[in-house]
Scaffold this motif. Structure first.
Motif, PDB file in Angstrom:
ATOM      1  N   GLU A 103      30.499  26.475  48.321  1.00 38.80           N
ATOM      2  CA  GLU A 103      31.942  26.626  48.555  1.00 38.80           C
ATOM      3  C   GLU A 103      32.612  27.262  47.339  1.00 38.80           C
ATOM      4  N   TYR A 104      32.192  26.819  46.173  1.00 40.13           N
ATOM      5  CA  TYR A 104      32.707  27.363  44.915  1.00 40.13           C
ATOM      6  C   TYR A 104      32.408  28.865  44.816  1.00 40.13           C
ATOM      7  N   LEU A 105      31.194  29.258  45.184  1.00 36.67           N
ATOM      8  CA  LEU A 105      30.798  30.672  45.101  1.00 36.67           C
ATOM      9  C   LEU A 105      31.602  31.534  46.072  1.00 36.67           C
ATOM     10  N   TYR A 106      31.849  31.011  47.256  1.00 34.90           N
ATOM     11  CA  TYR A 106      32.671  31.766  48.229  1.00 34.90           C
ATOM     12  C   TYR A 106      34.098  31.951  47.696  1.00 34.90           C
ATOM     13  N   ASN A 107      34.600  30.948  47.018  1.00 34.53           N
ATOM     14  CA  ASN A 107      35.935  31.079  46.434  1.00 34.53           C
ATOM     15  C   ASN A 107      35.958  32.119  45.314  1.00 34.53           C
ATOM     16  N   LEU A 108      34.869  32.200  44.549  1.00 34.82           N
ATOM     17  CA  LEU A 108      34.761  33.259  43.538  1.00 34.82           C
ATOM     18  C   LEU A 108      34.750  34.634  44.198  1.00 34.82           C
ATOM     19  N   VAL A 109      34.051  34.738  45.341  1.00 41.08           N
ATOM     20  CA  VAL A 109      34.018  35.996  46.102  1.00 41.08           C
ATOM     21  C   VAL A 109      35.430  36.406  46.516  1.00 41.08           C
ATOM     22  N   ASN A 110      36.189  35.447  47.033  1.00 46.49           N
ATOM     23  CA  ASN A 110      37.564  35.747  47.460  1.00 46.49           C
ATOM     24  C   ASN A 110      38.402  36.266  46.299  1.00 46.49           C
ATOM     25  N   LEU A 111      38.268  35.618  45.156  1.00 46.46           N
ATOM     26  CA  LEU A 111      39.036  36.042  43.988  1.00 46.46           C
ATOM     27  C   LEU A 111      38.574  37.424  43.511  1.00 46.46           C
ATOM     28  N   ALA A 112      37.261  37.664  43.530  1.00 48.94           N
ATOM     29  CA  ALA A 112      36.726  38.972  43.133  1.00 48.94           C
ATOM     30  C   ALA A 112      37.230  40.076  44.062  1.00 48.94           C
ATOM     31  N   THR A 113      37.277  39.775  45.360  1.00 52.24           N
ATOM     32  CA  THR A 113      37.780  40.751  46.337  1.00 52.24           C
ATOM     33  C   THR A 113      39.222  41.129  46.029  1.00 52.24           C
ATOM     34  N   THR A 114      40.025  40.138  45.668  1.00 54.24           N
ATOM     35  CA  THR A 114      41.429  40.394  45.335  1.00 54.24           C
ATOM     36  C   THR A 114      41.548  41.226  44.065  1.00 54.24           C
TER      37      THR A 114
ATOM     38  N   LEU B 251      45.554  35.122  52.992  1.00 45.28           N
ATOM     39  CA  LEU B 251      46.748  35.543  53.725  1.00 45.28           C
ATOM     40  C   LEU B 251      47.754  36.234  52.806  1.00 45.28           C
ATOM     41  N   TYR B 252      48.016  35.603  51.664  1.00 50.68           N
ATOM     42  CA  TYR B 252      49.005  36.183  50.747  1.00 50.68           C
ATOM     43  C   TYR B 252      48.485  37.457  50.084  1.00 50.68           C
ATOM     44  N   ALA B 253      47.202  37.457  49.697  1.00 48.97           N
ATOM     45  CA  ALA B 253      46.658  38.611  48.982  1.00 48.97           C
ATOM     46  C   ALA B 253      46.507  39.831  49.887  1.00 48.97           C
ATOM     47  N   PHE B 254      46.101  39.611  51.144  1.00 52.46           N
ATOM     48  CA  PHE B 254      45.770  40.761  51.991  1.00 52.46           C
ATOM     49  C   PHE B 254      46.759  41.004  53.138  1.00 52.46           C
ATOM     50  N   ASN B 255      47.222  39.939  53.787  1.00 51.16           N
ATOM     51  CA  ASN B 255      48.207  40.156  54.862  1.00 51.16           C
ATOM     52  C   ASN B 255      49.577  40.501  54.283  1.00 51.16           C
ATOM     53  N   LYS B 256      50.003  39.707  53.313  1.00 53.32           N
ATOM     54  CA  LYS B 256      51.347  39.873  52.768  1.00 53.32           C
ATOM     55  C   LYS B 256      51.385  40.751  51.510  1.00 53.32           C
ATOM     56  N   LYS B 257      50.196  41.177  51.033  1.00 48.01           N
ATOM     57  CA  LYS B 257      50.089  42.033  49.837  1.00 48.01           C
ATOM     58  C   LYS B 257      50.771  41.413  48.614  1.00 48.01           C
ATOM     59  N   ASP B 258      50.740  40.087  48.554  1.00 48.45           N
ATOM     60  CA  ASP B 258      51.307  39.356  47.417  1.00 48.45           C
ATOM     61  C   ASP B 258      50.123  38.774  46.633  1.00 48.45           C
ATOM     62  N   THR B 259      49.515  39.621  45.807  1.00 48.82           N
ATOM     63  CA  THR B 259      48.288  39.205  45.119  1.00 48.82           C
ATOM     64  C   THR B 259      48.529  38.095  44.105  1.00 48.82           C
TER      65      THR B 259
END
Length: 257
Positions: free
Chosen positions: A155-166, A126-134
């Motif tokens: 679950e850990y790998l999905y969280n790494l994906v989220n961070l990589a996307t940011t 939400l903060y990284a993409f909706n609010k652009k507050d990376t």
């Protein structure tokens, strides 16, 4: 008359059987309620993955009402998170944050690292993409990674994906690639995780395109697109539109290569 040992045993047996029967009745009732809450939650997730957010929200609120009525903290935490997710998808950030924070309260009460990981990850999105507050988004992702590290590899790998996307969204490509290289060896281990593979290929394509390795970028984008065409269960429909648009833009930009 003084009760005999036999009479005492019969009285005790009657009380025990009555208590046992009542306990069984309560247990059966709880199982029935749990089943109904789970049914609403599962239905909400199906609608969510189909981008039918109004219907998803309706089912999640029904689940929440039952969970609150029966003081089921785990299910309350799950449904608050699910409601928050729906609000985040329609850019109602205020309500989304409110529901995510409520979920955190209940997940913290029961010290459920899995749910805490979900919610911190969703707040990161939400903060990284909706609010652009990376910066705030990355702080939440790191919390999610911390909670997921010891409970669930996937679950850990999905969280790494989220961070990589940011990282890719702010053009920190090498930081993203370091995370993608950590994910890569586990793709075969979690063959059924279509969304994990989709994101890996999508983001790896982004990385190669940034380096102007266009053939490698195309190869990874097409792998991501192929995953969408497989129509795996609970795979979000929105990914197919996302990768189709990306490929269209990619070919337009790189016709001369």
């Amino acid at each position: 008359m003084i009760p005999t040992t036999k009479n005492i045993f019969l009285i005790f047996s009657f009380i025990f059987n009555l208590s046992f029967s009542f306990g069984q009745e309560l247990n059966n009732e709880k199982k029935g309620v749990d089943k109904e809450i789970t049914r609403f939650i599962d239905s909400s997730r199906v609608f969510f993955n189909s981008s039918e957010y109004d219907k998803s929200l309706e089912k999640a609120k029904k689940a929440l009402s039952l969970a609150l009525k029966h003081n089921d903290n785990r299910q309350i935490a799950i449904t608050y998170n699910l409601i928050g997710l729906n609000f985040s998808q329609v850019a109602d950030d205020g309500n989304a944050i409110d529901y995510f924070n409520k979920s955190l309260i209940y997940a913290t009460k029961i010290q459920n690292d899995t749910i805490l990981s979900w919610v911190y990850s969703n707040l990161g999105n939400l903060y990284a993409f909706n609010k652009k507050d990376t910066e705030t988004g990355i702080k939440y992702y790191l919390k999610a990674i911390n909670h997921s590290e010891n409970i669930s590899k996937v679950e850990y790998l999905y969280n790494l994906v989220n961070l990589a996307t940011t990282y890719i969204s702010i053009e920190s490509y090498e930081e993203a690639q370091a995370l993608l290289l950590e994910i890569k060896p586990h793709l075969h281990e979690f063959e059924a995780e279509s969304e994990l593979k989709y994101y890996y290929y999508y983001l790896t394509g982004n990385y190669h395109e940034w380096h102007k390795f266009y053939a490698l970028a195309e190869e990874n984008y097409l792998k991501a697109y192929e995953i969408c065409l497989q129509k795996a269960k609970n795979f979000p429909n929105s990914h197919e539109l996302e990768i189709y648009q990306l490929l269209t833009d990619f070919y337009k930009k790189n016709q001369c290569h």
